[in-house]
Design an enzyme around this catalytic site. Structure first.
Site, PDB file in Angstrom:
ATOM      1  N   CYS A 156       0.846  -1.180   0.000  1.00  0.00           N
ATOM      2  CA  CYS A 156       0.000   0.000   0.000  1.00  0.00           C
ATOM      3  C   CYS A 156       0.886   1.236   0.000  1.00  0.00           C
ATOM      4  O   CYS A 156       1.977   1.235   0.570  1.00  0.00           O
ATOM      5  CB  CYS A 156      -0.939   0.096   1.185  1.00  0.00           C
TER       6      CYS A 156
ATOM      7  N   ARG B  65       3.610  -0.229  -5.071  1.00  0.00           N
ATOM      8  CA  ARG B  65       3.399  -0.787  -3.732  1.00  0.00           C
ATOM      9  C   ARG B  65       2.087  -1.569  -3.623  1.00  0.00           C
ATOM     10  O   ARG B  65       1.818  -2.185  -2.595  1.00  0.00           O
ATOM     11  CB  ARG B  65       3.395   0.329  -2.694  1.00  0.00           C
TER      12      ARG B  65
ATOM     13  N   TRP C  80      -2.769  -2.663  -1.608  1.00  0.00           N
ATOM     14  CA  TRP C  80      -2.492  -4.088  -1.811  1.00  0.00           C
ATOM     15  C   TRP C  80      -3.288  -4.780  -0.715  1.00  0.00           C
ATOM     16  O   TRP C  80      -2.984  -4.641   0.467  1.00  0.00           O
ATOM     17  CB  TRP C  80      -1.001  -4.370  -1.668  1.00  0.00           C
TER      18      TRP C  80
ATOM     19  N   ASN D 229      -1.209   2.361   5.586  1.00  0.00           N
ATOM     20  CA  ASN D 229      -0.374   1.276   5.058  1.00  0.00           C
ATOM     21  C   ASN D 229       0.102   0.475   6.256  1.00  0.00           C
ATOM     22  O   ASN D 229       0.785   1.019   7.123  1.00  0.00           O
ATOM     23  CB  ASN D 229       0.820   1.861   4.292  1.00  0.00           C
ATOM     24  N   GLY D 230      -0.250  -0.801   6.301  1.00  0.00           N
ATOM     25  CA  GLY D 230       0.167  -1.639   7.423  1.00  0.00           C
ATOM     26  C   GLY D 230      -0.950  -2.585   7.805  1.00  0.00           C
ATOM     27  O   GLY D 230      -1.857  -2.838   7.008  1.00  0.00           O
TER      28      GLY D 230
ATOM     29  N   GLU E   9      16.810 -17.489  -9.750  1.00  0.00           N
ATOM     30  CA  GLU E   9      16.355 -16.126 -10.040  1.00  0.00           C
ATOM     31  C   GLU E   9      15.666 -16.063 -11.407  1.00  0.00           C
ATOM     32  O   GLU E   9      14.646 -15.393 -11.562  1.00  0.00           O
ATOM     33  CB  GLU E   9      17.567 -15.175  -9.950  1.00  0.00           C
TER      34      GLU E   9
ATOM     35  N   LYS F 180      11.820 -14.872 -11.939  1.00  0.00           N
ATOM     36  CA  LYS F 180      11.441 -13.787 -12.863  1.00  0.00           C
ATOM     37  C   LYS F 180      10.319 -14.253 -13.771  1.00  0.00           C
ATOM     38  O   LYS F 180       9.336 -13.566 -13.969  1.00  0.00           O
ATOM     39  CB  LYS F 180      12.622 -13.356 -13.745  1.00  0.00           C
TER      40      LYS F 180
ATOM     41  N   GLU G 250       6.864 -14.881 -11.880  1.00  0.00           N
ATOM     42  CA  GLU G 250       6.143 -13.745 -11.297  1.00  0.00           C
ATOM     43  C   GLU G 250       5.544 -12.813 -12.339  1.00  0.00           C
ATOM     44  O   GLU G 250       4.533 -12.180 -12.068  1.00  0.00           O
ATOM     45  CB  GLU G 250       6.991 -12.980 -10.282  1.00  0.00           C
TER      46      GLU G 250
ATOM     47  N   HIS H  78      17.868 -36.873  -9.511  1.00  0.00           N
ATOM     48  CA  HIS H  78      17.262 -37.312  -8.251  1.00  0.00           C
ATOM     49  C   HIS H  78      15.753 -37.062  -8.226  1.00  0.00           C
ATOM     50  O   HIS H  78      15.145 -37.093  -7.166  1.00  0.00           O
ATOM     51  CB  HIS H  78      17.942 -36.615  -7.070  1.00  0.00           C
TER      52      HIS H  78
ATOM     53  N   LYS I 262       5.571  -4.362  -4.784  1.00  0.00           N
ATOM     54  CA  LYS I 262       7.013  -4.192  -4.774  1.00  0.00           C
ATOM     55  C   LYS I 262       7.585  -4.307  -3.373  1.00  0.00           C
ATOM     56  O   LYS I 262       8.665  -4.843  -3.166  1.00  0.00           O
ATOM     57  CB  LYS I 262       7.324  -2.821  -5.363  1.00  0.00           C
TER      58      LYS I 262
HETATM   59  O1  M6R Z   1      12.602  -5.268  -1.104  1.00  0.00           O
HETATM   60  P1  M6R Z   1      13.156  -6.640  -0.872  1.00  0.00           P
HETATM   61  O2  M6R Z   1      14.426  -6.873  -1.595  1.00  0.00           O
HETATM   62  O3  M6R Z   1      13.306  -6.955   0.586  1.00  0.00           O
HETATM   63  O4  M6R Z   1      12.072  -7.608  -1.460  1.00  0.00           O
HETATM   64  C1  M6R Z   1      12.184  -8.990  -1.357  1.00  0.00           C
HETATM   65  C2  M6R Z   1      11.221  -9.701  -2.289  1.00  0.00           C
HETATM   66  O5  M6R Z   1       9.901  -9.362  -1.974  1.00  0.00           O
HETATM   67  C3  M6R Z   1      11.485  -9.340  -3.756  1.00  0.00           C
HETATM   68  O6  M6R Z   1      12.801  -9.598  -4.123  1.00  0.00           O
HETATM   69  C4  M6R Z   1      10.531 -10.128  -4.668  1.00  0.00           C
HETATM   70  O7  M6R Z   1      10.849 -11.480  -4.638  1.00  0.00           O
HETATM   71  C5  M6R Z   1      10.606  -9.570  -6.100  1.00  0.00           C
HETATM   72  N1  M6R Z   1       9.289  -9.362  -6.625  1.00  0.00           N
HETATM   73  C6  M6R Z   1      11.313 -10.466  -7.041  1.00  0.00           C
HETATM   74  O8  M6R Z   1      11.368  -9.948  -8.320  1.00  0.00           O
END
Ligand code: M6R
Length: 614
Positions: A2, A27, A75, A101-102, A487, A491, A494, A510, A609
């Site tokens: 948020c 956010r 969010w 926000n929270g 990673e 990517k 997501e 395995h 984010k």
């Molecule tokens: O802001 P942060 O690096 O602490 O965030 C951690 C994860 O939420 C963040 O890396 C998330 O996995 C991303 N969407 C990946 O692209």
């Protein structure tokens, strides 16, 4: 998650708030809303499910006058993402409007108490409970808004950054925070507030960061006061925030994500600036110099992080262990915080976070600190909660990352971890001058190598077209390339919603090899490394079962090129730094697949984010 934004002053608030919401949309984008206070006894509230654009459309033609206002992009946590649950929430009768926000953890108990006092609720949110509680306290004690907010927050368990307006006092907005970020901007035309500096920076670069459990009263004449919950005045010096407005725009690219992928050469050069010395013999990380005794005394490093930052941590482990010979553990912050870990004064905890606001990482830091560990932060957002909660640290300095999928922050984190490992090895005397020089030369050549990879963007886009409608992907790598495989898979899933898994290549036999058939694309990071021959065997095993191979190979490697269905060549790079180069084609592949599917690449479904809830 948020985002909140507010303004009070001489200008019209609505355009400031809408533009601010657009900056904060990373956010959360489940719903958006705005409350404007044009005069005493009037608060106009407009809300909409969906993104800020939908709010703008819903508000078209409405009365948006007012020099004071607050706004929110959501969010969803409590309650589905519909109009009723959108912020701002108003108190019964409409005197107060509030954005939050929270999470208010004890909202159910408070709601029961307020219901018994005759309060009715129009939404399913915890936030509405808070605004009703402030209203109840204000009316019961005939308090001013600041006092009512202070008293209400004493009853609240949870995290909050809030902004509240009282229509009986149009000269003031009250804001407060605990464990959620809040920044106040000081400008000649008035005062701004937001979850971070991005909506404020085009109006002013002078900012104040209130601490936890502080309440700020912002007045229309430009004056402000910050107090704690006991009403003791708190003094915070205004800081000058360096943020380039160009970094907040797409700069001609269709999405922030692709812009941020392309930004990486310059970002990594910025990250190294002033740290890698021109004579190529030394790395200067000021936090390492200032705390070298603590760092050298450490018996162990524990890296805590989430998501992409956790993947960077896996690479950091290999870098620190190989250069400094100190054992490193890498933990998901969300697991670490709840499993009574063995951590104490002999440990240095390295917390990695792009946003610097991730709730799980923050909680892991608090736990480690309680047990006596020294905390080193690696963050991107300057002044963020994690940056402030750590004993020392290093910023990655890659500029604002707006796309929800992390790209330049990942390579920035790995760059800082590499510099950290080299700087520490240097003060430990564990690295020879020659090895240092050779590694630094490699490090400074990385931006140019990434530029070479970016030249293959069209080729990768064509390859992406072939696989756009695949249902599953496997990513394989060994050693430093294993976290790159994880990673790459993250990517892809997501932003394209394609199921993808990363494995160490040798683990295939395995179990996962059972998944291989002609419909399974397998991305293999197969560059020249000490394990090259073994990866070649892994590729053969997949080929033998009909799998489609997309290989990331070292320039000029004809062996794997002939075996693979598609291959992307990357410039030869020292193994310990190779992830900085090999991760880039995987970012491009994920981006193009998602863009080809017509998906909202920068704002993938269900994500935000900055994950400020656990
Ligand atoms: O802001 P942060 O690096 O602490 O965030 C951690 C994860 O939420 C963040 O890396 C998330 O996995 C991303 N969407 C990946 O692209």
């Amino acid at each position: 998650m948020c985002g909140i934004v507010g303004y009070i002053g001489r200008k019209q608030a609505y355009p400031i708030l809408i533009e601010g919401l657009k900056r904060l949309e990373y956010r959360g984008y489940d719903s958006a809303g705005v409350a404007l206070m044009p005069a005493k006894n009037i608060i106009n509230v407009y809300k909409s499910a969906g993104k800020v654009k939908q709010l703008e459309a819903a508000v078209a033609g409405c009365d948006v006058a007012g020099c004071a206002g607050i706004a929110h992009t959501r969010w969803a946590t409590h309650g589905e993402p519909n109009k009723e649950n959108s912020h701002p929430h108003c108190s019964m009768g409409g005197r107060l409007a509030l954005v939050h926000n929270g999470i208010i953890e004890n909202y159910a108990v408070l709601k029961e108490k307020l219901t018994a006092e005759g309060y009715a609720f129009a939404s399913d949110t915890d936030t509405e409970v808070l605004v009703q509680l402030i209203d109840y306290i204000q009316k019961k004690g005939n308090y001013n808004l600041v006092t009512a907010v202070q008293l209400a927050l004493k009853e609240v368990v949870g995290a909050y950054a809030i902004a509240v307006m009282d229509r009986e006092n149009p000269e003031m907005i009250v804001a407060a925070r605990k464990s959620s970020p809040l920044v106040i901007g000081l400008a000649d035309d008035g005062l701004y507030l937001a979850s971070d500096a991005t909506p404020i920076i085009e109006h002013t670069n002078r900012m104040v960061y209130p601490d936890d459990e502080e309440v700020a009263a912002l007045y229309k004449d430009g004056s402000y006061r910050i107090m704690n919950l006991e009403n003791v005045e708190c003094c915070h010096e205004a800081q000058t925030v360096a943020l380039n407005i160009g970094q907040l725009q797409k700069g001609g690219f269709p999405h922030f994500m692709i812009k941020e992928i392309y930004d990486q050469p310059e970002c990594l050069a910025d990250c190294m600036r002033g740290r890698v010395m021109a004579d190529m013999n030394r790395i200067v990380i000021s936090a390492v110099n200032n705390y070298k005794d603590v760092l050298m005394r450490a018996k162990r490093f524990i890296i805590v992080a989430c998501g992409t930052s956790w993947h960077a941590g896996l690479i950091g482990k290999q870098l620190i262990e190989s250069f400094c010979r100190i054992p490193v553990e890498v933990e998901y912050a969300s697991e670490f915080r709840y499993r009574n870990p063995v951590v104490g004064k002999d440990d240095v905890v390295i917390a990695i976070s792009q946003s610097g606001e991730t709730a799980d990482t923050l909680a892991a830091i608090e736990l480690a600190r309680e047990r006596g560990a020294f905390i080193y932060g690696i963050c991107n957002v300057v002044g963020s909660s994690i940056a402030r909660a750590t004993d020392t640290g290093s910023y990655i300095h890659v500029g604002p990352e707006i796309g929800v999928a992390s790209t330049k922050a990942f390579t920035g984190q790995v760059t800082v971890l590499a510099m950290f490992a080299l700087a520490l090895a240097q003060v430990q005397g564990k690295i020879s001058g020659e090895q240092m020089k050779e590694t630094i030369e490699e490090l400074v050549s990385v931006p140019d190598k990434i530029r070479e990879v970016l030249k293959q963007d069209d080729y990768i886009n064509n390859m992406a077209k072939v696989f756009t409608y695949a249902h599953n992907f496997i990513y394989l790598g060994r050693g430093y390339a294993f976290p790159v495989a994880l990673e790459g898979a993250l990517k892809l899933k997501e932003i394209s919603y394609i199921h993808a898994e990363g494995y160490p290549a040798a683990e295939m036999k395995h179990g996962p090899i059972a998944l291989i058939d002609m419909n399974m694309p397998v991305v293999v990071i197969a560059t020249k490394s000490p394990l090259y021959e073994k990866v070649v065997s892994n590729i053969q095993e997949i080929k033998a079962r009909g799998g489609k191979i997309l290989a990331v190979i070292t320039e000029g490697d004809t062996v794997i090129k002939e075996m693979a269905d598609y291959s992307i060549e990357v410039p030869e790079t020292m193994e310990c730094l190779e992830s900085l180069v090999t991760s880039v084609p995987l970012q491009l592949l994920a981006y193009h697949i998602a863009a080809n599917k017509g998906l909202d690449v920068d704002k993938p479904r269900n994500l935000a984010k900055s994950v400020t809830v656990e």
